[in-house]
Motif scaffolding. Structure first.
Motif, PDB file in Angstrom:
ATOM      1  N   THR A   2       0.857  -1.184   0.000  1.00  0.00           N
ATOM      2  CA  THR A   2       0.000   0.000   0.000  1.00  0.00           C
ATOM      3  C   THR A   2       0.893   1.234   0.000  1.00  0.00           C
ATOM      4  O   THR A   2       1.820   1.341   0.806  1.00  0.00           O
ATOM      5  N   ARG A  74      -5.816  -1.402  -7.069  1.00  0.00           N
ATOM      6  CA  ARG A  74      -6.895  -0.484  -6.685  1.00  0.00           C
ATOM      7  C   ARG A  74      -6.261   0.860  -6.318  1.00  0.00           C
ATOM      8  O   ARG A  74      -5.242   0.904  -5.654  1.00  0.00           O
ATOM      9  N   THR A  76      -7.469   4.616  -4.526  1.00  0.00           N
ATOM     10  CA  THR A  76      -8.541   5.259  -3.775  1.00  0.00           C
ATOM     11  C   THR A  76      -8.248   6.752  -3.718  1.00  0.00           C
ATOM     12  O   THR A  76      -7.167   7.163  -3.294  1.00  0.00           O
ATOM     13  N   ARG A  80     -13.214   7.130  -2.744  1.00  0.00           N
ATOM     14  CA  ARG A  80     -13.774   6.279  -3.804  1.00  0.00           C
ATOM     15  C   ARG A  80     -12.715   5.326  -4.336  1.00  0.00           C
ATOM     16  O   ARG A  80     -11.595   5.738  -4.641  1.00  0.00           O
ATOM     17  N   ASN A  81     -13.092   4.059  -4.452  1.00  0.00           N
ATOM     18  CA  ASN A  81     -12.190   3.042  -4.987  1.00  0.00           C
ATOM     19  C   ASN A  81     -12.352   2.918  -6.499  1.00  0.00           C
ATOM     20  O   ASN A  81     -13.468   2.930  -7.018  1.00  0.00           O
ATOM     21  N   ASP A  83     -11.095   0.121  -9.028  1.00  0.00           N
ATOM     22  CA  ASP A  83     -10.494  -1.210  -9.073  1.00  0.00           C
ATOM     23  C   ASP A  83     -10.065  -1.560 -10.486  1.00  0.00           C
ATOM     24  O   ASP A  83     -10.904  -1.814 -11.352  1.00  0.00           O
TER      25      ASP A  83
END
Length: 91
Positions: A2, A74, A76, A80-81, A83
């Motif tokens: 991440t 993904r 963000t 809001r994601n 994908d």
């Protein structure tokens, strides 16, 4: 992995749209998105975000850990994601 940071640049040019993201430590990461169709299907377009926006990227880091480069699964932005590869997201 991440990655959290801010968008430095956005490129929607083929073969893969990409972002440059500045991490909190100042490192600039190359973040490759899906192919143009996958990126579009995720809802992300060239107008979705702008440089300076906060972003979180979930993805796969380059095998060479010395390179600040990753492939996004993904992203963000503003809660809001988007994908790129939903089949790879397990949680």
């Amino acid at each position: 992995m991440t990655l959290r940071g801010t968008i430095k640049t956005i490129s929607m040019a083929p073969p893969h749209p990409s972002l440059q993201v500045t991490a909190s430590d100042g490192a600039v990461w190359q973040v490759d998105l899906g192919n143009p169709r996958q990126t579009s299907n995720s809802g992300f377009t060239g107008n979705t975000a702008k440089p300076g926006d906060a972003i979180t990227v979930l993805g796969n880091r380059n095998r060479d850990a010395s390179k600040p480069h990753m492939k996004a699964v993904r992203i963000t932005i503003a809660g809001r994601n988007y994908d790129m590869y939903p089949e790879r997201i397990t949680n």
